[in-house]
Design an enzyme around this catalytic site. Structure first.
Site, PDB file in Angstrom:
ATOM      1  N   LYS A  91       0.855  -1.177   0.000  1.00 44.62           N
ATOM      2  CA  LYS A  91       0.000   0.000   0.000  1.00 44.62           C
ATOM      3  C   LYS A  91       0.892   1.228   0.000  1.00 44.62           C
ATOM      4  O   LYS A  91       1.680   1.443   0.930  1.00 44.62           O
ATOM      5  CB  LYS A  91      -0.880  -0.022   1.240  1.00 44.62           C
ATOM      6  CG  LYS A  91      -1.824   1.147   1.309  1.00 44.62           C
ATOM      7  CD  LYS A  91      -2.881   0.909   2.357  1.00 44.62           C
ATOM      8  CE  LYS A  91      -3.786   2.102   2.477  1.00 44.62           C
ATOM      9  NZ  LYS A  91      -4.787   1.890   3.526  1.00 44.62           N
ATOM     10  N   LYS A 113      -2.132  -1.413  -4.026  1.00 43.53           N
ATOM     11  CA  LYS A 113      -2.997  -0.246  -3.937  1.00 43.53           C
ATOM     12  C   LYS A 113      -2.188   1.029  -3.943  1.00 43.53           C
ATOM     13  O   LYS A 113      -1.211   1.105  -3.205  1.00 43.53           O
ATOM     14  CB  LYS A 113      -3.758  -0.365  -2.610  1.00 43.53           C
ATOM     15  CG  LYS A 113      -4.751   0.690  -2.341  1.00 43.53           C
ATOM     16  CD  LYS A 113      -5.379   0.378  -1.010  1.00 43.53           C
ATOM     17  CE  LYS A 113      -6.279   1.517  -0.647  1.00 43.53           C
ATOM     18  NZ  LYS A 113      -6.640   1.459   0.736  1.00 43.53           N
TER      19      LYS A 113
HETATM   20  C1  PBG Z   1      -7.402   3.063   5.203  1.00 40.67           C
HETATM   21  C2  PBG Z   1      -7.808   2.881   3.799  1.00 40.67           C
HETATM   22  C3  PBG Z   1      -7.617   3.839   2.793  1.00 40.67           C
HETATM   23  C4  PBG Z   1      -8.223   3.319   1.659  1.00 40.67           C
HETATM   24  C5  PBG Z   1      -8.745   2.060   1.972  1.00 40.67           C
HETATM   25  N1  PBG Z   1      -8.457   1.792   3.318  1.00 40.67           N
HETATM   26  C6  PBG Z   1      -7.042   5.193   2.824  1.00 40.67           C
HETATM   27  C7  PBG Z   1      -5.804   5.505   3.527  1.00 40.67           C
HETATM   28  O1  PBG Z   1      -4.925   4.680   3.741  1.00 40.67           O
HETATM   29  O2  PBG Z   1      -5.707   6.666   3.913  1.00 40.67           O
HETATM   30  C8  PBG Z   1      -8.276   4.059   0.355  1.00 40.67           C
HETATM   31  C9  PBG Z   1      -9.250   3.589  -0.625  1.00 40.67           C
HETATM   32  C10 PBG Z   1      -9.532   4.523  -1.725  1.00 40.67           C
HETATM   33  O3  PBG Z   1      -8.904   5.587  -1.867  1.00 40.67           O
HETATM   34  O4  PBG Z   1     -10.436   4.201  -2.498  1.00 40.67           O
HETATM   35  N2  PBG Z   1      -6.831   2.087   5.904  1.00 40.67           N
END
Ligand code: PBG
Length: 329
Positions: A201, A255
């Site tokens: 991520k 992601k």
């Molecule tokens: C948080 C989380 C995030 C997303 C999914 N789970 C955002 C972040 O890490 O700030 C983002 C998903 C998206 O932007 O569609 N744990």
């Protein structure tokens, strides 16, 4: 590639001339079986609340959720991801609401699992929907504390499993959490509850609209760079995946999605594990806002989803899942 024949004996356009031939040589497929639909839930009754930064995406009160499940089942979408938009009044420094067995996610899990068995439910494990500072973990000396956070995440996972969650998806990027969660699930007889690790991520600028959707945007004062990955790095992504596989991940997520197709294909090549891609909120909004002609948008969505399949993804988390389902039938 060796011995590739040359023009004019080879004309690659021959195979492309007719539609039937193009269908015969198509190398990848896309169907609704490849899609995971994220939905945002909120308190209240009879509410379908538009999200300004994500046109066409809504926050739903729980009484609206069963309809969404039915729509997904009809479209043969295998799994839904549940994201809570928690009332500000329930947020605190430690994200205590994450462990409340009557929080939004728990209520939604019970409600859906009571009547629907043939759809997978996936829940994020992280504290950001519940913390007053918007970070994914607890803060100690101005730093998101890894090991203290894991203790809470383990409890959060167990609670979600007890409520009927099929796929536990740690999205917090703490070191060692997959192993800790696997151990506790096994000990409590949830041996077959799956773990989808958000192994890779990135600290991405594409998450903005999502943070708006779950209401963590206002509270988040700094970035998440001391736990999420730098978007300049590749080797580190492979190390993350390798650790999470050893700790017991059943599948791994990359992601955001489209800017990271190179990472997806490298993981696939190196580890032969199912890789999921998350086409995140910023990607959604860019496509949705940027193109005014609706017909054209549908083709663009399909093109982006095909790119994930080509790169090696087994499935794609996308806010477009239900709107594109008709086109894929
Ligand atoms: C948080 C989380 C995030 C997303 C999914 N789970 C955002 C972040 O890490 O700030 C983002 C998903 C998206 O932007 O569609 N744990």
């Amino acid at each position: 590639m060796k011995n590739i024949a040359s023009y004019p004996s080879t004309r690659l356009r021959r195979n492309r001339k007719n539609d039937w031939s193009r269908r015969l040589v198509q190398e990848n497929n896309l169907s609704t079986n490849d899609l995971i639909w994220p939905i945002f839930i909120r308190e209240g009754k009879n509410i379908i609340e538009p999200i300004k930064s994500m046109p066409g995406v809504f926050r739903y009160s729980l009484d609206k959720v069963e309809k969404l499940v039915e729509k997904s089942l009809a479209n043969k979408i295998p799994m839904i991801a549940l994201f809570p938009s928690t009332d500000e009044s329930k947020k605190d420094l430690k994200g205590s609401e994450a462990l409340n067995k009557n929080n939004l996610v728990c209520k939604a899990l019970r409600l859906i699992k009571r009547n629907y068995k043939d759809i997978g439910l996936m829940c994020d494990v992280a504290l950001d929907p519940y913390t007053s500072h918007g970070h994914d973990g607890v803060i100690k000396n101005n730093y998101v504390d890894n090991d203290e956070t894991i203790k809470i995440l383990v409890k959060q996972s167990l609670l979600q499993a007890e409520m009927g969650c099929d796929v536990i998806a740690p999205s917090d990027m703490m070191d060692g959490r997959v192993g800790a969660i696997r151990k506790s699930l096994d000990k409590n007889n949830f041996k077959l509850v799956q773990i989808l690790s958000y192994a890779v991520k990135y600290a991405s600028n594409f998450y903005g609209p999502f943070r708006d959707a779950i209401g963590s945007k206002k509270s988040l004062k700094s970035d998440k760079k001391n736990y999420q990955m730098s978007f300049f790095n590749t080797d580190e992504a492979l190390r993350e995946v390798s650790l999470d596989i050893k700790e017991g991940a059943d599948f791994v997520m990359v992601k955001p999605g489209m800017p990271y197709l190179d990472i997806i294909s490298k993981i696939k090549e190196n580890f032969k594990i199912p890789v999921f891609a998350y086409q995140v909120s910023g990607e959604y909004s860019i496509i949705k806002n940027g193109i005014n002609d609706n017909l054209f948008t549908k083709d663009i969505i399909i093109e982006t989803l095909a790119s994930f399949k080509r790169s090696g993804a087994s499935a794609i988390v996308t806010y477009f899942a239900n709107e594109i389902a008709k086109e894929l039938k």
